[in-house]
Design an enzyme around this catalytic site. Structure first.
Site, PDB file in Angstrom:
ATOM      1  CG  HIS A 158     -37.536 -24.153 -27.647  1.00  0.00           C
ATOM      2  ND1 HIS A 158     -38.643 -23.775 -26.926  1.00  0.00           N
ATOM      3  CD2 HIS A 158     -37.958 -25.106 -28.516  1.00  0.00           C
ATOM      4  CE1 HIS A 158     -39.688 -24.489 -27.311  1.00  0.00           C
ATOM      5  NE2 HIS A 158     -39.301 -25.299 -28.293  1.00  0.00           N
ATOM      6  CB  SER A 279     -14.760  -0.444 -27.362  1.00  0.00           C
ATOM      7  OG  SER A 279     -14.346  -0.039 -26.075  1.00  0.00           O
ATOM      8  CE  LYS A 285     -16.912  -5.407 -27.481  1.00  0.00           C
ATOM      9  NZ  LYS A 285     -17.486  -4.776 -26.310  1.00  0.00           N
ATOM     10  CD  GLU A 292     -25.385  -3.559 -29.868  1.00  0.00           C
ATOM     11  OE1 GLU A 292     -25.282  -4.039 -28.742  1.00  0.00           O
ATOM     12  OE2 GLU A 292     -24.502  -2.858 -30.379  1.00  0.00           O
TER      13      GLU A 292
END
Ligand code: ARG
Length: 461
Positions: A158, A279, A285, A292
């Site tokens: 979980h 970024s 970043k 992804e």
């Protein structure tokens, strides 16, 4: 002047341009150009061997097809939409090259068995490459696991800290998932390894063709046993897309964890700069874009599976033009899964593991609660009771900021006088991991065994 259609005999009017465009598949089935020529070569060699065509006719066709194959390899072939699909384009180019004798190539054959043959060849050729790419990823996982047998991290259920585990154990779980993918793609070979060639339009042919011979020439195990099935079957493509989808599920689950774990909050791993991006506005970043993207690409592969299932559902036997929709999803899946596997392998090979951060996350998280409950059970406390006692200790600890290992022995003894000094050893996360030595568990010895078995599997082929 529009080109006269190869099937134009019974037609009185020219086709509409839009209809030509709409019905054509050449924009995508040209990816099977080599398969189409290979299939035709096998077919004409068989027509020669069975004396259905004279040796001189067959030899002219063979020479023409070989030239086309060479030109295709060297600089591609000029295809056009008027010739609709790869089969008629190749035949038209052959006719340009050798004249009307090219028209004899289609003896005892139809585009229906031809397209099915090309498609089988296309997938059959890609399966070993995909299997190899999965195995590279598996090797990378095993190598990383070897370095991390004793790296302790929180195991989650979980998404909550559950019990400490070995990071090597975690990695070997993915090895197993990808092993099932390998096995599924291996099995996919069986249903792809059948030759539809010679099924003709749907019913076979009156020519004395030799289907075993063309199957052998093309490297297929055997011809389809039933001509209707041969031209109607797309199970091999559905299996391919289904296997690809499950593979993408596995990759995307791994990606999800990579994405979390390289975040500031987790900090368990750091991706190599080579597999990260920055970024355009935020200078600090370092984004896990590749993970992804792989995670995101699952969608298109699933879409192709659902698309083809839906196309095939309810289709009457045998060939229907609907089936022209079978190819693009498969081509796209190949183009998706191969680079996804390669990028994932590179990511795993270059990842930096922050062992301290992982181990640290297993402290003060009460993930040793099961250890204490188990310990009490070994001292004769029924497990249910032990669970309740430890649950109360956790609650107290949470309120007072005290870990289970901070409880003084005297307090433990009030719970059960048999609790001894050794309880503190049991409560250490590394010890907890080491002691989970049941078969397939996270105990170090078990992980070593899994790695050994995995290496055997990888070295065997
Ligand atoms: N372009 C067609 C396809 O991809 C080839 C088979 C066409 N057969 C036919 N009878 N129209 O399915």
């Amino acid at each position: 002047m529009p080109i006269k259609k190869m099937w134009g005999g019974r037609f009185e009017k020219e086709g509409d341009e839009l209809v030509d465009e709409f019905g054509a598949s050449i924009s995508f089935d040209q990816q099977m150009a080599m398969e189409d020529i290979t299939g035709s070569l096998a077919h004409v060699k068989m027509l020669k061997a069975t004396k259905i065509l004279s040796a001189s006719d067959a030899d002219q066709i063979i020479a023409g097809l070989k030239e086309l194959a060479q030109e295709l390899q060297e600089h591609g072939l000029p295809f056009n939409v008027e010739n609709e699909d790869i089969h008629m384009n190749i035949e038209a180019l052959l006719t340009q090259k050798i004249g009307p004798v090219a028209g004899k190539l289609h003896t005892g054959r139809s585009r229906n068995d031809q397209v099915a043959t090309d498609f089988h060849l296309y997938i059959k050729e890609r399966l070993p490459k995909i299997i190899k790419a999965i195995k590279w990823l598996q090797s990378a996982l095993v190598n990383l696991a070897k370095d991390n047998v004793k790296t302790i991290m929180p195991g989650y259920t979980h998404m909550q800290h559950a019990q400490p585990i070995s990071y090597g154990h975690y990695l070997m779980a993915y090895f197993q998932m990808f092993q099932r993918d390998v096995e599924r793609f291996e099995f996919n070979k069986k249903h792809t390894d059948l030759s539809p060639l010679g099924a003709a339009a749907l019913a076979g042919t009156t020519f004395p063709i030799d289907r075993q011979m063309t199957a052998d020439l093309l490297g297929f195990q055997q011809p389809y046993a039933n001509s209707l099935d041969a031209v109607s079957d797309r199970d091999f493509a559905l299996e391919f897309l289904s296997n690809s989808s499950i593979l993408m599920v596995h990759l995307s689950r791994l990606c999800e964890e990579i994405i979390y774990w390289c975040s500031y909050e987790f900090g368990y791993i750091e991706l190599s700069d080579a597999y990260s991006t920055g970024s355009s506005i935020m200078p600090q970043k370092k984004n896990p874009d590749m993970a992804e993207l792989i995670r995101g690409k699952g969608g298109r592969v699933f879409a192709s599976l659902i698309g083809l299932l839906t196309t095939m559902k309810g289709l009457p036997l045998a060939y229907n033009k609907d089936m022209q929709e079978d190819k693009e999803g498969v081509f796209d899946a190949v183009k998706t899964i191969l680079p996804s596997l390669t990028v994932m392998t590179g990511m795993i090979k270059t990842v930096k593991v922050n062992k301290e951060k992982m181990a640290h996350a297993t402290h003060h998280d009460f993930s040793n609660a099961t250890e204490l409950a188990d310990y009490l059970a070994t001292k004769g406390v029924p497990f249910r009771k032990a669970h309740e006692i430890v649950g109360e200790l956790v609650l107290k600890g949470l309120k007072s900021g005290r870990d289970l290992a901070d409880i003084p022995l005297a307090e433990f003894k009030q719970i059960n006088p048999e609790i001894d000094e050794d309880v503190y050893e049991v409560l250490k996360p590394a010890v907890a991991v080491q002691r989970r030595n049941s078969f397939g568990g996270t105990g170090f010895d078990q992980v070593e065994k899994q790695i050994e078995a995995a290496e055997k599997i990888l070295n065997n082929n």
